[in-house]
Design a protein around this motif. Structure first.
Motif, PDB file in Angstrom:
ATOM      1  N   LEU A 368       0.827  -1.211   0.000  1.00 54.19           N
ATOM      2  CA  LEU A 368       0.000   0.000   0.000  1.00 54.19           C
ATOM      3  C   LEU A 368       0.860   1.259   0.000  1.00 54.19           C
ATOM      4  CD1 LEU A 368      -2.764  -1.000   2.582  1.00 54.19           C
ATOM      5  CD2 LEU A 368      -3.120  -0.451   0.162  1.00 54.19           C
ATOM      6  N   PRO A 369       0.412   2.326  -0.648  1.00 49.92           N
ATOM      7  CA  PRO A 369       1.149   3.591  -0.573  1.00 49.92           C
ATOM      8  C   PRO A 369       1.103   4.149   0.850  1.00 49.92           C
ATOM      9  CG  PRO A 369      -0.938   3.888  -1.733  1.00 49.92           C
ATOM     10  CD  PRO A 369      -0.797   2.426  -1.482  1.00 49.92           C
ATOM     11  N   ALA A 370       2.148   4.916   1.218  1.00 53.70           N
ATOM     12  CA  ALA A 370       2.285   5.377   2.607  1.00 53.70           C
ATOM     13  C   ALA A 370       1.135   6.283   3.031  1.00 53.70           C
ATOM     14  CB  ALA A 370       3.608   6.111   2.775  1.00 53.70           C
ATOM     15  N   GLU A 371       0.527   7.008   2.083  1.00 58.22           N
ATOM     16  CA  GLU A 371      -0.498   7.984   2.469  1.00 58.22           C
ATOM     17  C   GLU A 371      -1.900   7.359   2.548  1.00 58.22           C
ATOM     18  OE1 GLU A 371       1.140   7.897  -0.293  1.00 58.22           O
ATOM     19  OE2 GLU A 371      -0.108   8.336  -2.037  1.00 58.22           O
ATOM     20  N   VAL A 372      -1.979   6.038   2.410  1.00 54.64           N
ATOM     21  CA  VAL A 372      -3.299   5.381   2.391  1.00 54.64           C
ATOM     22  C   VAL A 372      -4.012   5.553   3.738  1.00 54.64           C
ATOM     23  CG1 VAL A 372      -2.625   3.096   3.269  1.00 54.64           C
ATOM     24  CG2 VAL A 372      -4.451   3.269   1.562  1.00 54.64           C
ATOM     25  N   ARG A 373      -5.336   5.571   3.669  1.00 54.19           N
ATOM     26  CA  ARG A 373      -6.140   5.494   4.889  1.00 54.19           C
ATOM     27  C   ARG A 373      -6.866   4.152   4.869  1.00 54.19           C
ATOM     28  NH1 ARG A 373      -7.992  11.819   5.070  1.00 54.19           N
ATOM     29  NH2 ARG A 373      -7.129  12.191   7.116  1.00 54.19           N
ATOM     30  N   LEU A 374      -6.943   3.526   6.039  1.00 63.75           N
ATOM     31  CA  LEU A 374      -7.548   2.191   6.128  1.00 63.75           C
ATOM     32  C   LEU A 374      -8.829   2.243   6.937  1.00 63.75           C
ATOM     33  CD1 LEU A 374      -4.445   0.010   6.974  1.00 63.75           C
ATOM     34  CD2 LEU A 374      -5.965  -0.345   5.059  1.00 63.75           C
ATOM     35  N   VAL A 375      -9.850   1.592   6.430  1.00 62.87           N
ATOM     36  CA  VAL A 375     -11.050   1.367   7.223  1.00 62.87           C
ATOM     37  C   VAL A 375     -11.161  -0.142   7.369  1.00 62.87           C
ATOM     38  CG1 VAL A 375     -13.539   1.680   7.370  1.00 62.87           C
ATOM     39  CG2 VAL A 375     -12.132   3.429   6.259  1.00 62.87           C
ATOM     40  N   ASN A 376     -11.323  -0.607   8.589  1.00 64.30           N
ATOM     41  CA  ASN A 376     -11.370  -2.052   8.794  1.00 64.30           C
ATOM     42  C   ASN A 376     -12.700  -2.492   9.371  1.00 64.30           C
ATOM     43  OD1 ASN A 376     -10.624  -4.742   9.003  1.00 64.30           O
ATOM     44  ND2 ASN A 376      -9.754  -4.477  11.041  1.00 64.30           N
ATOM     45  N   GLU A 377     -13.327  -3.449   8.728  1.00 61.92           N
ATOM     46  CA  GLU A 377     -14.495  -4.094   9.316  1.00 61.92           C
ATOM     47  C   GLU A 377     -14.448  -5.574   8.946  1.00 61.92           C
ATOM     48  OE1 GLU A 377     -18.205  -1.742   9.981  1.00 61.92           O
ATOM     49  OE2 GLU A 377     -19.084  -3.313   8.720  1.00 61.92           O
ATOM     50  N   SER A 378     -13.304  -6.167   9.274  1.00 61.19           N
ATOM     51  CA  SER A 378     -13.193  -7.623   9.161  1.00 61.19           C
ATOM     52  C   SER A 378     -12.849  -8.078  10.567  1.00 61.19           C
ATOM     53  CB  SER A 378     -12.116  -8.014   8.160  1.00 61.19           C
ATOM     54  OG  SER A 378     -10.888  -8.198   8.779  1.00 61.19           O
ATOM     55  N   LEU A 389      -0.004  -4.262  10.505  1.00 55.96           N
ATOM     56  CA  LEU A 389      -0.329  -2.897  10.094  1.00 55.96           C
ATOM     57  C   LEU A 389       0.899  -1.995  10.134  1.00 55.96           C
ATOM     58  CD1 LEU A 389      -3.047  -1.571   9.457  1.00 55.96           C
ATOM     59  CD2 LEU A 389      -3.148  -0.843  11.843  1.00 55.96           C
ATOM     60  N   ASP A 390       1.084  -1.197   9.085  1.00 55.95           N
ATOM     61  CA  ASP A 390       2.200  -0.246   9.059  1.00 55.95           C
ATOM     62  C   ASP A 390       1.620   1.150   8.826  1.00 55.95           C
ATOM     63  OD1 ASP A 390       4.471   1.198   8.725  1.00 55.95           O
ATOM     64  OD2 ASP A 390       5.150   0.166   6.919  1.00 55.95           O
ATOM     65  N   LEU A 391       1.297   1.841   9.923  1.00 60.61           N
ATOM     66  CA  LEU A 391       0.711   3.182   9.810  1.00 60.61           C
ATOM     67  C   LEU A 391       1.539   4.151  10.640  1.00 60.61           C
ATOM     68  CD1 LEU A 391      -3.105   2.370  10.116  1.00 60.61           C
ATOM     69  CD2 LEU A 391      -1.866   3.063   8.064  1.00 60.61           C
ATOM     70  N   SER A 392       1.867   5.282  10.069  1.00 60.62           N
ATOM     71  CA  SER A 392       2.736   6.221  10.787  1.00 60.62           C
ATOM     72  C   SER A 392       2.168   7.639  10.792  1.00 60.62           C
ATOM     73  CB  SER A 392       4.117   6.235  10.144  1.00 60.62           C
ATOM     74  OG  SER A 392       3.985   6.542   8.766  1.00 60.62           O
ATOM     75  N   ARG A 393       0.967   7.817  10.259  1.00 64.20           N
ATOM     76  CA  ARG A 393       0.384   9.159  10.224  1.00 64.20           C
ATOM     77  C   ARG A 393      -0.941   9.167  10.974  1.00 64.20           C
ATOM     78  NH1 ARG A 393       1.215  11.024   3.975  1.00 64.20           N
ATOM     79  NH2 ARG A 393       3.212  10.004   3.708  1.00 64.20           N
ATOM     80  N   PRO A 394      -1.289  10.336  11.538  1.00 67.58           N
ATOM     81  CA  PRO A 394      -2.588  10.402  12.222  1.00 67.58           C
ATOM     82  C   PRO A 394      -3.756  10.320  11.240  1.00 67.58           C
ATOM     83  CG  PRO A 394      -1.509  12.552  12.224  1.00 67.58           C
ATOM     84  CD  PRO A 394      -0.519  11.580  11.645  1.00 67.58           C
ATOM     85  N   ARG A 395      -4.939  10.018  11.796  1.00 66.51           N
ATOM     86  CA  ARG A 395      -6.186   9.898  11.016  1.00 66.51           C
ATOM     87  C   ARG A 395      -6.009   8.956   9.831  1.00 66.51           C
ATOM     88  NH1 ARG A 395      -9.417  13.837  13.294  1.00 66.51           N
ATOM     89  NH2 ARG A 395      -8.317  15.692  13.937  1.00 66.51           N
ATOM     90  N   SER A 396      -5.413   7.801  10.095  1.00 66.23           N
ATOM     91  CA  SER A 396      -5.167   6.841   9.014  1.00 66.23           C
ATOM     92  C   SER A 396      -5.959   5.555   9.163  1.00 66.23           C
ATOM     93  CB  SER A 396      -3.677   6.477   8.974  1.00 66.23           C
ATOM     94  OG  SER A 396      -2.924   7.585   8.576  1.00 66.23           O
ATOM     95  N   PHE A 397      -6.674   5.375  10.284  1.00 63.02           N
ATOM     96  CA  PHE A 397      -7.331   4.089  10.530  1.00 63.02           C
ATOM     97  C   PHE A 397      -8.672   4.325  11.216  1.00 63.02           C
ATOM     98  CE2 PHE A 397      -8.392   0.762  13.554  1.00 63.02           C
ATOM     99  CZ  PHE A 397      -8.415  -0.354  12.733  1.00 63.02           C
TER     100      PHE A 397
END
Ligand code: TZD
Length: 533
Positions: A368-378, A389-397
């Motif tokens: 995934l590109p670094a700027e992606v936002r993820l919504v999870n419902e699994s 999960l590799d997230l390093s920015r706020p408001r990303s999940f």
């Protein structure tokens, strides 16, 4: 004199509420009459989807969103996702059209005399203006109340004949410009006490929650963890990702049980909880609240969190402000930035379906590109999800905060509308898709950069895990044969296909880019059960 409708649009413009999420009926048409060209109306084909789109939009922007629903019926359809919004403190101004005032008491079609009771208990406040001329001031009250801490949804019932009434400019002129703010920093004595408890701790630990996931607090929490050299956990059942998941001090998500939390925190003498309830448990596994010798202090903007907790001290304050204050009181972190945590090793598996969920999540982290936002419902595989999960920015999940399905798919639409420059991946169970499927239509109409990734395990996987944990045998209703999400998507004119290899998944994930329209892919995964806390 201007009408209530003209005055309301002027106010909405002044407050930046120019995106309206709705599903209209006859009660709402007089409000939509002559819809101004500088506003946009985001139509959702079911009110559950409308509410979740607005929720995703508000969470991603950090600003309130306006929702316009149809009478008690539309409001009722939105209730599940209203519960999610309340649990996540999302600032929403939810409105519903009411019948003409003269007809409300007559049992008329689409009249609901008890309209303000319908959304209880999932709103902070619900009101029907006493006169048409009160509509602008009541909406102003709703806007400020939704935003003030603890933020959350509020509700206003709007009779359809109010919009054409005239209102004196003198009565409403000040509403557009007045500012209402909350001050949330600690007074000196409380700050000194908190800082000294942290300085005096031998083995401090941090637990971070959704209130930390904003542009200020997110970075400050990292600074505080580094200054204290303290391990950091994310609070149980997280609706947001409040700490970089590859940071060397991050230890993962706390288990959602009383005993599980206590076991994980063993060895720590002071635990500071920032921006989370203490705690949001799920499975009942009793035990001590905390390990022996451990003291807990929590900071949250929600007095309800503070009062409700069964143990520990609590401070009601703004988390970002408190973090800034604490950083001023503590010695800075050692100069060298810590090396990032290694990615969790991905399982060595043949590239043929069905795939273990962990292999799919490892692929997300790689592709995934670094700027992606993820919504999870699994829901069956959340621990593997967080492992990779590799997230390093706020408001990303984003995840349904109250645990109600039907949030994820439409919330992804709202998140993408908030900023089409950040593409969105929605990870959805094959069951979850059905609760919010109407959101696909809106994603297509707005050509949003969303990849809907459906994990097909042919059933309600999370419930299969609960069956084991609760010792239940022979429960019906857990299998979902015969659902093909690709064919459903095609009915909405959404490009869609079945994934047959991880290499193919890699290509799709890399193409999740701004400017790229929506698509849906379905990946067969193995059915696995997990331990729940
Ligand atoms: N209805 C609603 C609105 N929310 C719920 N949470 C449930 C029912 C109960 N439920 C869960 O809590 S998880 C789950 C259900 C039905 C299974 C979801 O199945 P899925 O995902 O295919 O979306 P998994 O990964 O197979 O669990």
């Amino acid at each position: 004199m201007p009408t209530v409708r003209e005055t309301t649009y002027d106010l909405l413009r002044a407050w930046g509420l120019t995106t309206i999420f709705g599903n209209p009926g006859s009660n709402e048409l007089p409000f939509l009459d002559g819809f101004p060209p500088d506003f946009r109306y985001v139509l959702g084909l079911h009110e559950g989807a409308v509410l979740a789109m607005a929720d995703g939009y508000a969470q991603a922007t950090g600003r309130p969103a306006l929702v316009n629903l149809h009478s008690a019926a539309g409001l009722g359809n939105a209730m599940g996702n209203l519960a999610n919004a309340r649990a996540c403190h999302t600032p929403l101004v939810v409105t519903a059209g009411q019948q003409t005032r003269a007809m409300i008491g007559l049992g008329s079609v689409l009249a609901e005399p008890a309209m303000t009771r319908v959304p209880e208990p999932h709103v902070k406040w619900a009101f029907e203006p006493a006169r048409a001329q009160d509509v602008p001031r009541v909406l102003s009250e709703a806007f400020h109340l939704a935003t003030l801490p603890p933020a959350g949804p509020v509700f206003v019932s709007l009779p359809l004949d109010d919009w054409a009434q005239e209102v004196s400019t003198d009565e409403v002129a000040h509403l557009a410009t007045r500012r209402v703010r909350a001050a949330g920093a600690l007074p000196p004595d409380v700050l000194a006490d908190l800082a000294s408890r942290l300085r005096g701790a031998r083995t401090p630990a941090l637990v971070v929650g959704p209130e930390v996931d904003d542009e200020c607090a997110f970075l400050r929490a990292v600074d505080l963890a580094e200054a204290l050299q303290a391990p950091v956990w994310t609070a149980p059942t997280p609706p947001r990702c409040p700490f970089p998941t590859r940071h060397p001090l991050w230890r993962g998500v706390l288990p959602a049980s009383i005993a599980g939390v206590s076991e994980q925190l063993a060895g720590h003498d002071v635990v500071l909880v920032l921006g989370a309830p203490v705690f949001r448990y799920h499975a009942y596994r009793p035990g001590p609240w905390l390990p022996e010798g451990c003291a807990l202090i929590s900071v949250s903007s929600d007095p309800g969190n503070a009062a409700r907790a069964a143990f520990g001290d609590a401070i009601v304050a703004d988390v970002a402000d408190v973090l800034a204050q604490l950083l001023g009181e503590l010695p800075p972190a050692p100069a060298a930035p810590p090396a990032p945590r290694e990615a969790t090793a991905s399982p060595d598996i043949p590239d043929t379906p069905p795939f273990p969920a962990a292999a799919v999540f490892a692929q997300l982290a790689r592709s995934l590109p670094a700027e992606v936002r993820l919504v999870n419902e699994s829901t069956a595989n959340t621990s593997q999800f967080w492992d990779h999960l590799d997230l390093s920015r706020p408001r990303s999940f984003f995840f349904p905060a109250a645990g109600g399905l039907g949030f994820g798919l439409p919330a992804a639409v709202g998140v993408a509308l908030a900023d089409p420059g950040r593409p969105v991946l929605a990870v959805l169970g094959d069951g979850a898709v059905q609760y919010g499927v109407a959101g696909l239509w809106t994603a297509v109409q707005w050509n949003l950069p969303i990849t809907f990734l459906v994990l097909r395990n042919g059933g309600y996987g999370a419930l299969r895990s609960f069956v084991n944990q609760l010792g239940v045998a022979g429960a019906p209703g857990l299998d979902l044969p015969g659902i093909d999400s690709v064919r459903i998507a095609e009915g909405y004119d959404l490009p869609a296909h079945h994934i047959t290899s991880l290499a193919e998944l890699d290509t799709v994930l890399r193409a999740t880019q701004p400017g790229h329209g929506p698509r849906l892919v379905e990946v067969p995964i193995t059915a696995e059960t997990r331990s729940l806390g």
